[in-house]
Design an enzyme around this catalytic site. Structure first.
Site, short mmCIF file in Angstrom:
data_model
loop_
_atom_site.label_atom_id
_atom_site.label_comp_id
_atom_site.label_asym_id
_atom_site.label_seq_id
_atom_site.Cartn_x
_atom_site.Cartn_y
_atom_site.Cartn_z
N ARG A 195 -2.63 3.94 -8.70
CA ARG A 195 -1.78 4.22 -9.84
C ARG A 195 -2.53 3.87 -11.13
O ARG A 195 -3.51 3.12 -11.11
CB ARG A 195 -0.48 3.42 -9.76
N LYS A 222 3.40 -1.92 -7.56
CA LYS A 222 4.80 -1.52 -7.69
C LYS A 222 5.66 -2.22 -6.65
O LYS A 222 6.80 -2.60 -6.92
CB LYS A 222 4.91 -0.01 -7.55
N ARG A 240 -2.26 11.30 -6.88
CA ARG A 240 -1.78 10.78 -5.60
C ARG A 240 -1.07 11.86 -4.80
O ARG A 240 -1.16 11.91 -3.57
CB ARG A 240 -0.85 9.59 -5.85
N HIS A 271 -0.91 10.18 -12.33
CA HIS A 271 -0.13 9.82 -11.15
C HIS A 271 -0.10 10.97 -10.16
O HIS A 271 0.00 10.76 -8.94
CB HIS A 271 1.29 9.43 -11.56
N HIS A 309 2.90 2.77 -0.15
CA HIS A 309 4.32 3.11 -0.06
C HIS A 309 5.01 2.35 1.06
O HIS A 309 6.14 2.63 1.37
CB HIS A 309 4.49 4.61 0.24
N TYR A 335 4.52 -8.32 6.32
CA TYR A 335 3.67 -7.29 5.73
C TYR A 335 2.21 -7.71 5.86
O TYR A 335 1.86 -8.85 5.64
CB TYR A 335 4.04 -7.12 4.26
#
Length: 401
Positions: free
Chosen positions: A240, A270, A333, A330, A357, A367
């Protein structure tokens, strides 16, 4: 550190009393007889006092933590929790904090903190002191409508999930009889459709790549170089805008090795989690070339010493190349995602992870920022081969595979 259930379950007797601390005054007293008793030490009116919460396993670890939470709330109100400890009133806040304590160790710390922050900001002021059994679906919906009113539609949906999970935690323990939030999902306002950033089709990518490579939209040579290289770096890494423009040299590892990576810190992502980008050979070569004219803190440094390029540097570069309204930074992507998905040789999980994402809900477990690193490295290398082949021989651009 908080106790684990297995520590409590297998606590063995010794020749004399000993304690297993859970924090905030709560501990398990293990007697020479083998009995295990819950105790909480606290101070009231300047005096040290002791609460007894019962015997394990009749009183579970979760129940002991609930009683500790009730005692601490009583202390916060200026009340001595001693007389009430035997028959607590289970408020929503007490149950919610017990639910959160029970599962926090299985969550990424930053995610656990976000959950508690949402509850403290929006739910506790409205429902926190209410008895769990007395809260109606209409009251929960009213609280969620207030969140929706400020435009936080995603937050409202997550809060409904959290409230429902608190009740599902409370019901088996006899603190509530049903989940009043269960049927509210369909009543919440839907999230607006995602507005995709303008981008050219994959078929127009060769012209875009050649335009970036030959970029001459700035008068100053250094500014031309930094804009060109920032655009190409972003295209090659699927990053990004802010991830690129705020990149610092210390985030890159192994540039002279066989497995170079870019470790983007959580605060710039993000999804608010660290993201690891495997770097292709071409990206490493680009970074080494940039290092010659940008040796400071930021990789893509701006005109002012110590500052990065501005928020608009790359998008204005797209405008100067003639792509106003047709291509955004952007949107790079989106082009990469289309290429990878149409190739049919890359798993969707690899693509989503490369785009950062990955679902941040806890249902996917812990994670791992390095997940699928090897196949992602192969995919981004093949993407770089595909992109850079368009500069010298655009009519023979390599297909993915």
């Amino acid at each position: 550190m908080p106790l684990k259930e297995l520590e409590v379950r297998y606590a063995t007797k010794r020749c004399k009393d000993y304690k297993l601390a859970d924090g905030q005054g709560l501990y398990l007293l293990v007697r020479p007889t083998g009995s295990r008793l819950w105790r909480m030490k606290y101070r009231f009116d300047g005096k040290e006092k002791l609460l007894s919460f019962g015997r394990y396993p009749e009183v579970t670890l979760a129940q002991a933590r609930l009683r500790r939470a009730e005692a601490r709330l009583a202390l916060a109100r200026g009340e001595d929790p001693g007389p009430k400890a035997a028959a607590p009133i289970v408020s929503f806040e007490v149950a919610a904090r017990a639910w959160h304590d029970n599962r926090a160790s299985a969550l990424e710390p930053s995610h656990a903190a976000r959950i508690l922050s949402r509850l403290e900001r929006d739910v506790f002021p409205v429902l926190g002191q209410r008895d769990l059994k007395q809260i109606s679906a209409a009251e929960i919906l009213e609280m969620l409508r207030a969140v929706e009113a400020r435009g936080a539609l995603d937050v409202s949906r997550r809060l409904r999930q959290h409230v429902s999970q608190v009740y599902l935690f409370a019901i088996p323990q006899g603190w509530a009889s049903h989940d009043p939030a269960a049927g509210l999902a369909t009543l919440l306002r839907p999230k607006p459709r995602v507005r995709h950033m303008p981008r050219v089709g994959v078929g127009e990518l060769p012209a875009l790549v050649r335009a970036i490579h030959a970029y001459d939209g700035d008068e100053k040579p250094r500014r031309r170089a930094v804009t060109r290289d920032a655009l190409m770096f972003t295209l090659l890494t699927w990053a990004r805008t802010n991830e690129t423009r705020l990149a610092t040299w210390q985030e890159f590892e192994g540039l002279d090795g066989s497995a170079p990576i870019w470790r983007v810190p959580a605060e710039r992502m993000k999804m608010e989690r660290e993201h690891i980008v495997p770097l292709s050979r071409q990206t490493v070569d680009l970074l080494k070339a940039v290092r010659v004219y940008s040796p400071g803190h930021h990789v893509f440094s701006g005109d002012k010493p110590g500052s990065p390029i501005s928020q608009n540097t790359m998008i204005y570069g797209c405008y100067r190349m003639g792509y106003r309204g047709r291509q955004t930074v952007h949107g790079f992507r989106g082009i990469a995602s289309t290429w990878a998905n149409e190739a049919e040789c890359y798993r969707p999980d690899w693509i989503e992870m490369a785009l950062a994402h990955a679902d941040r809900d806890e249902v996917r477990g812990a994670y791992n920022s390095a997940l699928y690193l090897t196949p992602r490295r192969r995919m981004l290398q093949q993407w770089a081969d595909y992109v850079l082949s368009m500069i010298e021989a655009p009519q023979k651009a390599a297909a993915p595979g």
